[in-house]
Design an enzyme around this catalytic site. Structure first.
Site, PDB file in Angstrom:
ATOM      1  N   ASP A  26      50.874  26.961  44.653  1.00 36.08           N
ATOM      2  CA  ASP A  26      51.474  25.721  44.123  1.00 36.08           C
ATOM      3  C   ASP A  26      52.384  26.128  42.966  1.00 36.08           C
ATOM      4  OD1 ASP A  26      49.260  26.543  42.568  1.00 36.08           O
ATOM      5  OD2 ASP A  26      48.888  24.509  41.840  1.00 36.08           O
ATOM      6  N   HIS A  76      45.332  33.609  35.217  1.00 37.06           N
ATOM      7  CA  HIS A  76      44.624  33.040  36.375  1.00 37.06           C
ATOM      8  C   HIS A  76      45.088  33.672  37.685  1.00 37.06           C
ATOM      9  CE1 HIS A  76      42.509  29.945  34.212  1.00 37.06           C
ATOM     10  NE2 HIS A  76      43.601  29.341  33.792  1.00 37.06           N
TER      11      HIS A  76
HETATM   12  C1  BDR Z   1      44.705  27.277  38.389  1.00 40.85           C
HETATM   13  O1  BDR Z   1      45.276  25.958  38.303  1.00 40.85           O
HETATM   14  C2  BDR Z   1      46.671  26.039  38.242  1.00 40.85           C
HETATM   15  O2  BDR Z   1      47.172  25.248  37.220  1.00 40.85           O
HETATM   16  C3  BDR Z   1      47.027  27.465  38.007  1.00 40.85           C
HETATM   17  O3  BDR Z   1      48.236  27.801  38.635  1.00 40.85           O
HETATM   18  C4  BDR Z   1      45.867  28.234  38.571  1.00 40.85           C
HETATM   19  O4  BDR Z   1      46.061  28.465  39.950  1.00 40.85           O
HETATM   20  C5  BDR Z   1      43.871  27.542  37.158  1.00 40.85           C
HETATM   21  O5  BDR Z   1      42.828  26.621  37.075  1.00 40.85           O
HETATM   22 CA    CA Z   2      48.235  28.155  40.985  1.00 44.32          CA
END
Ligand code: BDR
Ligand code: CA
Length: 317
Positions: A9, A243
């Site tokens: 995303d 992340h």
């Molecule tokens: C996840 O949520 C999204 O906002 C970031 O891209 C990551 O994949 C972290 O909780």
């Molecule tokens: Ca993400």
């Protein structure tokens, strides 16, 4: 060479993970599949095309899911984290190219059938594309080499949710899809907040990328401003968790992580929906035996940061 599909995303940390994959010498990136989440499907698909063109990435872009499988998981887009455009509101030019004709789910299935047993999927957004691909091709789990997911939180190292007390964003955004995917029998490893919140990047880390990782480092430095501002507002420190790049790090060097295995269930109803639970009963209420996933419980954050930075520095060569 690992043949990889990146399911994303594409917001700020997704873009960092994409460049990590692009510059990793052992990765043959075959497809970038967009999905709603950090921004709308229009914006995430545009972001994928923009980064593909800017960095001359060979992989084709496919448009994935525009919304969750069930309406109750629809949320507003987190523009306060990723900006309105999903890339920290830096100025971006409209890409010249467009996405391929196949949908994201169709592309996953087609590539898996073309390369049985060879494909790795790195999934760092909602699990919707994977759940849709499973619906199209129930034998998908047997066709894949590996699936690495960034999502969830199991309470290891004291880390629970980031959108509610118990739920992580990627899972909360389509808990229904996540429960299907985690119980599908795919060879799946979950890289959750348990380890991504232990792997933090600060100002010095991003400055070093800007100074030593060429155009990719400059770009990451620019998009990281908005992300760091958000984390400073919430946590009081100008630093952020790594992340989505942690899923890439697991793919390239799983030795940096400690894992455990067991069935994972996702709460799909009530106030705790989106919560991920390890070692839930091995048999579900219909008497079916649940399939196991691996989850990461501990990490060597220095090794992860070093691999990320040294791979991006290859961009400067
Ligand atoms: C996840 O949520 C999204 O906002 C970031 O891209 C990551 O994949 C972290 O909780
Ligand atoms: Ca993400």
């Amino acid at each position: 060479m690992k043949k990889v599909i990146f399911d994303t995303d594409i917001g700020i940390d997704d873009a960092m993970a994409l460049l990590f994959l692009h510059y990793a010498p052992d990765v043959d990136l075959r497809a970038i599949i967009s999905g709603f989440g950090n921004a709308s499907i229009e914006n995430t698909t545009r972001n994928a095309l923009y980064i593909k063109e800017k960095f001359d990435i060979g992989a084709a872009v496919y448009r994935g899911a525009a919304q969750p499988m069930r309406q109750e998981f629809l949320h507003d887009y987190p523009d306060f984290v990723h900006g309105n455009n999903g890339l920290g509101d830096i100025e971006i030019v409209s890409p010249r190219g467009t996405e391929e004709a196949l949908s994201g789910a169709q592309a996953m299935v087609a590539l898996a059938r073309q390369h049985p047993g060879e494909l790795s999927i790195v999934a760092v957004g909602r699990m919707t594309n994977l759940a849709q691909a499973l619906a199209l091709c129930p034998e998908l789990p047997e066709l894949l080499h590996e699936v690495v997911v960034m999502g969830g939180a199991f309470g290891f190292n004291g880390h629970t949710g980031n959108v509610t007390a118990v739920a992580e964003a990627n899972i909360a955004g389509d808990a229904w899809a996540a429960d299907i995917v985690f119980n599908s029998g795919m060879p799946l490893t979950i890289v959750g907040l348990d380890v991504t919140h232990e792997t933090v990047a600060d100002q010095e880390f991003f400055d070093d990328l800007r100074d030593r990782a060429g155009e990719a480092g400059t770009f990451i430095h620019r998009i990281s401003r908005c992300y760091l501002d958000f984390h400073e507002r919430v946590h009081g420190k100008y630093e952020c968790p790594i992340h989505d790049a942690s899923a890439v790090s697991y793919l390239l060097n799983p030795e940096s992580y400690v894992t455990r295995e067991g069935p994972v269930r996702v709460v799909t109803e009530g106030d705790n929906r989106g919560q991920t639970i390890l070692d839930a009963a091995r048999i579900d209420s219909a008497g079916n035996e649940l399939k196991a996933c691996k989850i990461c419980t501990a990490v060597d954050p220095v090794a992860v940061r070093d691999l990320f930075a040294s791979t991006l520095r290859l961009a400067a060569d």
